[in-house]
Design an enzyme around this catalytic site. Structure first.
Site, PDB file in Angstrom:
ATOM      1  N   GLN A   1     -10.379  -4.408  -6.010  1.00  0.00           N
ATOM      2  CA  GLN A   1      -9.575  -3.224  -5.719  1.00  0.00           C
ATOM      3  C   GLN A   1     -10.432  -2.115  -5.135  1.00  0.00           C
ATOM      4  O   GLN A   1     -10.080  -1.483  -4.144  1.00  0.00           O
ATOM      5  CB  GLN A   1      -8.938  -2.688  -7.015  1.00  0.00           C
ATOM      6  CG  GLN A   1      -7.609  -3.293  -7.352  1.00  0.00           C
ATOM      7  CD  GLN A   1      -6.509  -2.621  -6.571  1.00  0.00           C
ATOM      8  OE1 GLN A   1      -6.702  -2.184  -5.448  1.00  0.00           O
ATOM      9  NE2 GLN A   1      -5.339  -2.552  -7.145  1.00  0.00           N
TER      10      GLN A   1
ATOM     11  N   PHE B   1       0.814  -1.227   0.000  1.00  0.00           N
ATOM     12  CA  PHE B   1       0.000   0.000   0.000  1.00  0.00           C
ATOM     13  C   PHE B   1       0.841   1.267   0.000  1.00  0.00           C
ATOM     14  O   PHE B   1       0.401   2.293   0.486  1.00  0.00           O
ATOM     15  CB  PHE B   1      -0.964   0.001   1.184  1.00  0.00           C
ATOM     16  CG  PHE B   1      -1.695  -1.304   1.384  1.00  0.00           C
ATOM     17  CD1 PHE B   1      -2.586  -1.756   0.425  1.00  0.00           C
ATOM     18  CD2 PHE B   1      -1.472  -2.090   2.501  1.00  0.00           C
ATOM     19  CE1 PHE B   1      -3.247  -2.964   0.585  1.00  0.00           C
ATOM     20  CE2 PHE B   1      -2.126  -3.299   2.668  1.00  0.00           C
ATOM     21  CZ  PHE B   1      -3.017  -3.738   1.710  1.00  0.00           C
TER      22      PHE B   1
ATOM     23  N   ILE C   1     -11.689  -1.225 -17.895  1.00  0.00           N
ATOM     24  CA  ILE C   1     -11.326  -2.061 -16.759  1.00  0.00           C
ATOM     25  C   ILE C   1     -10.787  -3.379 -17.321  1.00  0.00           C
ATOM     26  O   ILE C   1     -11.513  -4.131 -17.971  1.00  0.00           O
ATOM     27  CB  ILE C   1     -12.547  -2.318 -15.851  1.00  0.00           C
ATOM     28  CG1 ILE C   1     -13.233  -0.993 -15.473  1.00  0.00           C
ATOM     29  CG2 ILE C   1     -12.131  -3.102 -14.608  1.00  0.00           C
ATOM     30  CD1 ILE C   1     -12.338   0.050 -14.840  1.00  0.00           C
TER      31      ILE C   1
ATOM     32  N   ALA D   1      -0.894  -1.079 -14.080  1.00  0.00           N
ATOM     33  CA  ALA D   1      -1.797  -1.827 -14.966  1.00  0.00           C
ATOM     34  C   ALA D   1      -1.627  -1.336 -16.404  1.00  0.00           C
ATOM     35  O   ALA D   1      -1.357  -2.125 -17.322  1.00  0.00           O
ATOM     36  CB  ALA D   1      -3.245  -1.660 -14.504  1.00  0.00           C
TER      37      ALA D   1
ATOM     38  N   GLU E   1      -5.613   3.459  -6.564  1.00  0.00           N
ATOM     39  CA  GLU E   1      -5.862   4.469  -5.534  1.00  0.00           C
ATOM     40  C   GLU E   1      -7.311   4.950  -5.482  1.00  0.00           C
ATOM     41  O   GLU E   1      -7.829   5.269  -4.414  1.00  0.00           O
ATOM     42  CB  GLU E   1      -4.976   5.711  -5.731  1.00  0.00           C
ATOM     43  CG  GLU E   1      -3.660   5.502  -6.450  1.00  0.00           C
ATOM     44  CD  GLU E   1      -2.592   4.826  -5.639  1.00  0.00           C
ATOM     45  OE1 GLU E   1      -2.501   5.069  -4.420  1.00  0.00           O
ATOM     46  OE2 GLU E   1      -1.826   4.033  -6.224  1.00  0.00           O
TER      47      GLU E   1
ATOM     48  N   THR F   1      -2.245  -6.675  -6.177  1.00  0.00           N
ATOM     49  CA  THR F   1      -3.222  -5.941  -6.969  1.00  0.00           C
ATOM     50  C   THR F   1      -3.706  -6.727  -8.173  1.00  0.00           C
ATOM     51  O   THR F   1      -4.761  -6.426  -8.717  1.00  0.00           O
ATOM     52  CB  THR F   1      -2.573  -4.639  -7.454  1.00  0.00           C
ATOM     53  OG1 THR F   1      -1.241  -4.959  -7.890  1.00  0.00           O
ATOM     54  CG2 THR F   1      -2.451  -3.643  -6.323  1.00  0.00           C
TER      55      THR F   1
ATOM     56  N   LYS G   1     -13.183  -8.472 -12.249  1.00  0.00           N
ATOM     57  CA  LYS G   1     -13.225  -9.171 -10.956  1.00  0.00           C
ATOM     58  C   LYS G   1     -12.169  -8.603 -10.003  1.00  0.00           C
ATOM     59  O   LYS G   1     -12.488  -8.163  -8.892  1.00  0.00           O
ATOM     60  CB  LYS G   1     -12.993 -10.665 -11.181  1.00  0.00           C
ATOM     61  CG  LYS G   1     -13.192 -11.517  -9.954  1.00  0.00           C
ATOM     62  CD  LYS G   1     -13.071 -12.997 -10.331  1.00  0.00           C
ATOM     63  CE  LYS G   1     -13.387 -13.903  -9.153  1.00  0.00           C
ATOM     64  NZ  LYS G   1     -13.286 -15.319  -9.537  1.00  0.00           N
ATOM     65  N   THR G   2     -10.908  -8.586 -10.450  1.00  0.00           N
ATOM     66  CA  THR G   2      -9.867  -8.024  -9.579  1.00  0.00           C
ATOM     67  C   THR G   2     -10.077  -6.516  -9.422  1.00  0.00           C
ATOM     68  O   THR G   2      -9.775  -5.953  -8.374  1.00  0.00           O
ATOM     69  CB  THR G   2      -8.458  -8.303 -10.124  1.00  0.00           C
ATOM     70  OG1 THR G   2      -8.369  -7.804 -11.465  1.00  0.00           O
ATOM     71  CG2 THR G   2      -8.146  -9.784 -10.129  1.00  0.00           C
TER      72      THR G   2
END
Lengths: 338, 734
Positions: B633, B237, B624, B506, B700, B464, B628-629
Site C-alpha cells: 500500500q 482509488f 499494521i 481495515a 491514503e 487493498t 506485506k499488503t
C-alpha cells in the site's frame, strides 16, 4: 471503428494491385499504429491489405558491404540482429529507445517509417486538424503545442514525426526501396518523409499504390563513436521531446566524418549537411559541437509552449556528440544520462 | 490473537487474481447478453437540438439506441440521485436525463447491440446537432469567480497581523493540475435481467450497497428487486465511490429491453468520470526568528462543476499539525463546465499537504534551518485545530527513523552542493498526515462443525487487501488456520458496510469481525460448559479463548475441548452470528496517521532530466494488520506521489473545453524505469485508545507528502523552486 474489407496479399505485386484498385485501402503489417488510429476513427480505410506474410523479412549483406533489411522485419528482430548490433549499434539503440518490448515485437520496419504523428488534435476527431481533415485548420498552432515541431513547420501544421528508428536511419544515410505499379525506385530516408508545407495530410513521399520493400544501410556504420539520446517526460514509454542520433568517425580527437539527426522537432527526422560539414576536420570539443548544434537548429521557431525545445535540443546535441566521442553511448536500459 | 494479525500474510485472493479465476464486473456472462456503447457529447455546454439514431438503428445487430427522449423513466428528484458520497450541495448528474450538456464527454446515448463491436461501430453513425453556449473550463482565468465554501475551521488569533509582523515570511501559490485515477480495470457493469423485473448488477464499485440504494431510487425499484455484486475491483482509488455512468446506463438498458446488458467504458471515456480537482493553493507562513511559527494561512481555490459543490479538506492540515498561535483557512470553489470532481487517493491532503510542505521547506530555507528542525520546532503533541490530544502520534519517531535510514545527516543544506557526475543531487523531505477514520460495519460468521468458517460482509476489496485482513482477523479470533476461513465480500445482500474509502475499511471491518467472533466464542463457551462432565464447567466463560481449533482455558494450559466435539455434541452443524460493530463516539481525542517522507533526486544539470533514485517513507499508522499488503500500500502511494510530482496532469484545451490527453499513452504515470529504491518503515505506534486492535488504516497516507518531498529535493538539487506541478524538465530549463 469503421467496417472494412480485408484481403491478404499473396506477393508484392498482388499488394500493389490491391492498393491500386482501391484508393482508400491501407496496407497493414504489425498494425501497432494503424489499428489505434482506426479505433479512434482517424483512419477509416475501406480495405486492409495484409502484407504481414510477404517474404520481406530477410536481412542480407549487399554487394557494397551494406545491409538490406526487408520491410517486414520486426523492430525487435532488427535491434537484436548480430549484424546490426555489431555494425550499426546506433540503429539498434534508437529502436530500443522507442515504444515497449511488446510493440517492438509487432511493429515492422516499413510500418515504423509510416507511423503517424502523436499530435493530440490529430487524434481527436472533434477538433480541427489539417493533417486529418485538410482545410479545417491547425489547432496546435495556438493551442497545446508543448510537444510540437520547432523546425520546418508551416502555418498549416506543426506536428512531429514520432519515430526513433527513423532518426538513426537518417543519420546513417539509409535508403528506402519502394515498389509500385510503375516499377521500383529508391529514396534517401531523408527524402522519404516530407515537411508539412500546405499539404500536411501527406506524411511521406510514398505514392499511392506504392509499397516499401526494404531499407538499405550503406557500409559505414559508425560502430565505435555513436550515441542515441532521447529526452522525454518519463524515462520510458513516452515519445521524444527531443532526440539526437550522433555518429562520428574520429582520428585521435579529429573528426573525419560526422552525422547528426534530431527527432521530436520536425515533421521528419531533421538532418543538416551544413552542420555535419562544419564538424568535419574539427577537433571533437564541446565548442565545435555547440556550433554544429546551432547550425542544425538554424531557423528554429517556437510556438507558445515549445520554446524550451530549442535550448534543450542544442544541449542534447552537444551531450550526444560528447557521448559519441568518448565511445560511451547512451544506454537504453539504464536511464542515467552519461 | 496473533498467529496472523501483524504478519506478512500473502493475499488470500492472490491465486485467483493471477490465474484469472477472479471475475470482474465486465466478465460475468448472461444468456442473450447485449452490449452497450456510450455516445458522448463533444461540446462542453449547451443543449442537444437533434439526436438522429436512424442510421445507427439500421446497422445489423443493433437492438436499440437509448437517449433522453427514448428511455425508461428515471427519478426526477435530486434526493434519488444523491448517493451516500454525493456532495451535500448540488444536483447530481443524471445520464440521458434531458437535452442539457453540462460537460464535454457527457454520455448522451447508449447504443445497444448483440455484440460490442457492432455497438461501437453504430455509435459512429449517430448524428447530433447541438446549440452550443458560452462556456468556461479554465480555473486560472476564472479564478476571480471563486466562491467561498464553509470554512473548515474558525480562525485562530489574527493571522493577518501575525504575518505582517513576522520576522520571516513565506508566501506563494502552488498549482496542482487536475488528475485522473486511471485504475487498470475499465469501468464496467453487467446488468443481468432476472426475468421477473429483478436485476443482478455486477458493477465495478467501491460500495455495492451505495450503488444498490442509488439504483433503487433512480429506477424506483424495491430493495429486493436489485442486487449489486462486485467481488473484485481492479483499482478505483476513489473513482468508484459514487455510482458511475455505466451502472445507470447498463441498468437502463436492461430495464428498457428486458434483457441482460453489459456496458464497459473505454479508457478514453473514463476521463469523463470524476477527477482530482485542479487546485491553486495559496500558503502564507510567518515565523519568529527562532523558527517557531506565528501564522499559518492557507487558501485553496479548486475546480468544481456547475451543478455540484465538491470540496475536501485541503487547508486544515497545517493548522492541525504545527503549533502556531494564529491561523486562517479558506476554501473556495470555481464552478466550471466540467464533470464534478471526486475523491482521489488522500483527497485534499495529497494536494493541500503538498503545498503546505513545499511552503515549510521554503520557510526553512528562509530561516536557514534544517527542514526537520523547523518541523520539530513547530511540533505539536496535540491536534492544534481542536486542541485535543491524539490517540497516538509517533511522527517524531517517523522523522528520526526516516532520517536515519535515509542518511539525512550527511545532507549539505546548500542547493546545488551535492553532485554525482553530471547530475545534481537533491535531498528533500516532507511530512504526511491523514485521518484514522472508522465506520460501522456488520459481519456475519458461519462456523461449521468441520472447523471452517465463512465470513461475509458487503464491504468491497478494491485491491487493498480486505479479503486478506478479514481472513487474518477471523482466523486469529476463531483460533482456526487461515486456510479454513473463506471470505465473501461486496454483495449488497451481505451484512452492511459503507463504501470502501478514506482508509477506514481495515479498522472497521477488522473490528466487525472481532464482534461477530466474540458472539461465536460466547456461544461455544456456553455450549462447552453445558456438556455433561465438561472440563470447562467451572471455568469462567469470559476467560475461555478459541485457539488451535479448541475452546481453551487459561491460555492453552487449562482444560480444553475441541470446537468440533462441542458442536457435534450439541448437534449443531453450524453456528451463525451477525453483528454490527459501532465504534463508541469519542471526541476527546484526535485520530491521525502520520509519515515522514525523504526523497533523493538526481537531475541532469544541462538537460533537466529528473530521476527519483531513493524514497524512504516512515509511517506511523498504529498496528499494521498485514506488513506485506501494508508495505505494498505504502509503496503504491509513493509511486503515485512520484507521478504527482513529476508526471500526472490532465491537460485541457480550454478553447474546446476538452481533455486532450485522455489516454494512458499521453496521460503520464510513472513507468518501471521511473521507480528506483523505495524503503518503507513502519514505526511502532501502540494505540490502545483508538480501537481494540490499535488499527488506523493505510490507504491514503502513503501518497501524502511524497510530491512535496520530491519538489523539495528538486529545489535542493537545482536551486529552482517549481510551484506548478508536475515538475517537468521544461520548467527546470526556463
Amino acid at each position: 471503428m469503421n467496417n472494412f474489407q480485408y484481403s491478404r496479399a499473396s506477393d508484392v505485386a498482388d499488394a500493389i494491385r490491391l492498393l491500386a484498385a482501391d484508393p482508400n485501402a491501407k496496407l497493414i503489417a504489425g498494425g501497432t499504429n494503424l489499428i489505434d488510429l482506426m479505433k479512434e476513427n482517424v483512419e477509416r480505410p475501406s480495405r486492409l491489405i495484409d502484407i504481414s506474410r510477404l517474404p520481406l523479412r530477410d536481412i542480407e549483406e549487399t554487394a557494397d558491404g551494406g545491409l538490406r533489411i526487408g520491410a517486414l522485419v520486426p523492430n525487435s528482430d532488427l535491434a537484436y540482429h548480430p549484424l546490426i548490433e555489431q555494425r550499426y549499434p546506433l540503429l539498434a539503440s534508437a529502436i530500443l529507445a522507442g515504444a515497449s518490448a511488446q510493440l517492438r515485437n509487432m511493429a515492422s520496419v516499413g510500418g515504423n517509417l509510416m507511423q503517424r504523428t502523436r499530435c493530440a488534435y490529430f487524434y481527436d476527431t472533434t477538433t480541427p486538424c489539417n493533417k486529418r481533415s485538410p482545410g479545417t485548420g491547425c489547432s496546435a498552432l495556438d493551442g497545446l503545442n508543448r510537444n510540437h515541431a520547432i523546425l520546418g513547420t508551416s502555418s498549416s501544421c506543426i506536428a512531429t514525426n514520432p519515430s526513433d528508428m527513423s532518426v538513426a536511419l537518417a543519420a546513417l544515410g539509409a535508403l528506402v526501396h519502394i515498389a509500385g505499379s510503375a516499377g521500383e525506385r529508391t529514396l534517401a530516408l531523408t527524402d522519404f518523409h516530407r515537411l508539412p508545407d500546405d499539404k500536411p495530410h501527406a506524411d511521406t513521399n510514398l505514392g499511392s499504390g506504392e509499397i516499401i520493400t526494404a531499407i538499405e544501410l550503406p557500409p559505414r556504420g559508425f560502430a565505435r563513436n555513436y550515441s542515441y539520446l532521447k529526452i522525454r517526460d518519463r524515462l520510458s514509454y513516452a515519445f521524444a521531446l527531443v532526440s539526437v542520433a550522433a555518429a562520428l568517425e574520429l582520428e585521435g580527437n579529429a573528426i573525419i566524418e560526422a552525422r547528426l539527426a534530431l527527432g521530436g522537432v520536425a515533421h521528419k527526422p531533421w538532418r543538416s549537411l551544413e552542420a555535419e560539414a562544419a564538424l568535419r576536420g574539427q577537433a571533437a570539443t564541446p565548442d565545435h559541437f555547440g556550433r554544429a548544434a546551432d547550425l542544425l537548429l538554424q531557423g528554429a521557431t517556437a510556438r507558445s509552449h515549445n520554446g524550451f525545445k530549442i535550448e534543450l535540443a542544442r544541449r542534447a546535441v552537444v551531450r550526444t556528440l560528447m557521448q559519441a566521442t568518448s565511445a560511451t553511448p547512451q544506454s537504453q536500459a539504464h536511464k542515467k544520462i552519461a | 490473537m496473533n498467529a496472523y494479525v501483524g504478519t506478512p500474510t500473502s493475499r488470500v485472493d492472490g491465486r485467483a487474481k493471477v490465474t484469472g479465476a477472479a471475475k470482474y464486473a465486465g466478465e460475468f456472462a448472461a444468456d442473450r447478453l447485449l452490449h452497450g456503447f456510450v455516445v458522448e457529447a463533444t461540446i462542453p455546454r449547451g443543449r442537444i437540438v437533434r439526436l438522429d439514431s436512424s442510421d445507427a438503428l439500421k446497422v445489423k445487430g443493433v437492438v436499440d439506441v437509448l437517449t433522453h427522449t427514448h428511455r425508461p423513466p428515471l427519478a426526477d428528484k435530486d434526493e434519488a440521485w444523491k448517493d451516500e458520497v454525493a456532495p451535500e450541495k448540488g444536483s447530481p448528474f443524471r445520464p440521458l436525463y434531458d437535452d442539457r450538456i453540462r460537460f464535454n464527454g457527457q454520455p448522451i446515448a447508449l447504443v445497444v447491440a448483440e455484440d460490442w463491436e457492432t455497438a461501437k461501430f453504430a455509435a459512429t453513425r449517430i448524428r447530433v446537432e447541438y446549440e452550443q453556449e458560452a462556456f468556461a473550463t479554465d480555473l486560472e482565468s476564472e479564478r476571480g469567480t471563486a466562491a467561498k465554501v464553509d470554512q473548515p475551521h474558525k480562525p485562530r488569533g489574527d493571522a493577518a497581523a501575525a504575518l505582517t509582523r513576522a520576522a520571516v515570511r513565506h508566501e506563494a501559490d502552488y498549482v496542482i493540475p487536475s488528475e485522473h485515477h486511471n485504475p487498470m480495470e475499465l469501468y464496467a457493469t453487467t446488468a443481468v435481467w432476472e426475468g421477473n423485473g429483478g436485476l443482478t448488477v455486477y458493477d465495478k464499485t467501491q460500495g455495492v450497497q451505495n450503488v444498490q440504494k442509488f439504483l433503487c431510487g433512480v429506477f424506483r425499484k424495491k430493495p429486493e428487486d436489485i442486487r449489486v455484486i462486485s467481488p473484485y475491483v481492479g483499482g478505483a482509488f476513489g473513482s468508484g465511490l459514487r455510482p458511475q455512468h455505466q451502472v445507470v446506463l447498463a441498468t437502463l438498458g436492461a430495464l428498457a429491453l428486458k434483457r441482460s446488458v453489459r456496458v464497459v467504458l473505454t479508457r478514453q471515456q473514463m476521463y469523463s468520470l470524476g477527477y482530482r480537482p485542479m487546485t491553486i493553493e495559496h500558503v502564507a507562513l510567518g515565523a519568529k526568528p527562532d523558527g517557531t511559527l506565528d501564522a499559518v494561512t492557507h487558501e485553496a481555490i479548486a475546480v468544481t462543476s456547475r451543478f455540484e459543490d465538491f470540496s475536501r479538506n485541503d487547508t486544515g492540515w497545517g493548522e492541525q499539525l504545527y503549533k502556531s498561535p494564529n491561523s486562517r483557512l479558506s476554501h473556495k470553489l470555481v464552478h466550471l463546465d466540467l464533470a464534478t470532481p471526486c475523491d482521489m487517493r488522500a483527497p485534499g491532503a495529497a494536494t493541500g499537504v503538498c503545498a503546505l510542505e513545499c511552503a515549510m521547506d521554503e520557510l526553512a530555507v528562509a530561516l536557514k534551518l534544517d527542514p526537520i528542525e523547523l518541523r520539530l520546532k513547530c511540533y505539536s503533541d496535540r491536534d492544534q485545530s481542536g486542541d485535543l490530544p491524539y490517540t497516538s502520534k509517533q511522527l517524531r519517531e517517523c522523522y528520526a527513523r526516516g532520517a536515519e535510514a535515509f542518511g539525512w545527516a550527511r545532507r549539505n543544506p546548500a542547493p546545488r552542493s551535492m553532485r554525482d557526475g553530471k547530475d545534481l543531487v537533491g535531498w528533500g523531505m516532507a511530512t504526511g498526515v491523514w485521518e484514522a477514520l472508522q465506520m460501522p460495519v456488520a459481519v456475519r460468521i458461519v462456523l461449521t462443525s468441520n472447523g471452517h468458517a465463512e465470513v461475509s460482509c458487503a464491504a468491497s476489496d478494491i485491491g487493498t487487501g480486505t479479503y486478506t485482513i478479514v481472513a487474518q482477523v477471523a482466523a486469529d479470533a476463531l483460533g482456526l488456520p487461515i486456510e479454513n476461513i473463506s471470505v465473501r465480500l461486496a454483495d449488497s445482500t451481505l451484512p452492511q458496510a459503507p463504501v470502501e474509502g478514506g482508509s477506514w475499511m481495515a479498522a472497521s471491518s477488522a473490528h466487525a469481525v472481532l464482534g461477530a467472533a466474540e458472539d461465536i466464542r460466547q456461544e461455544l463457551a456456553r455450549l462447552a460448559k453445558a456438556m455433561p462432565g465438561s472440563p470447562l464447567a467451572d471455568v469462567d466463560a469470559a476467560t475461555v479463548t478459541l485457539v488451535d481449533g479448541m475452546i481453551a482455558s487459561n491460555g492453552r494450559n487449562g482444560p480444553a475441548l475441541s470446537i468440533a466435539d462441542v458442536m457435534r455434541h450439541s448437534k449443531l452443524e453450524r453456528i451463525e452470528k451477525e453483528k454490527l460493530n459501532q465504534f463508541a463516539e469519542d471526541k476527546s481525542h484526535a485520530r491521525n496517521t502520520h509519515s515522514a517522507v525523504f526523497a533523493e533526486v538526481k537531475v541532469d544539470e544541462e538537460l533537466g532530466v529528473i530521476r527519483v533514485t531513493r524514497v524512504v517513507s516512515a509511517v506511523a499508522a498504529g498496528r499494521i494488520l498485514n506488513t506485506k499488503t501494508g508495505r505494498s500500500q505504502i509503496m503504491g502511494g509513493v509511486v503515485w506521489g512520484i507521478g504527482m510530482a513529476l508526471h500526472e496532469e490532465t491537460v485541457m484545451d480550454h478553447r474546446f473545453g476538452r481533455i486532450m490527453n485522455a489516454n494512458i499513452a499521453e496521460y503520464h504515470i510513472p513507468v518501471n524505469a521511473d521507480i528506483h529504491d523505495i524503503d518503507v518503515i513502519f514505526v511502532d505506534e501502540p494505540d490502545d485508545r483508538i480501537n481494540k486492535l490499535g488499527v488506523k488504516g493505510l490507504g491514503e497516507i502513503g501518497i501524502v507528502g511524497v510530491p512535496a518531498a520530491i519538489a523539495n529535493a528538486v529545489y535542493h538539487a537545482t536551486g529552482k523552486r517549481i510551484r506548478r506541478f508536475p515538475i517537468t524538465l521544461d520548467k527546470l530549463l526556463e
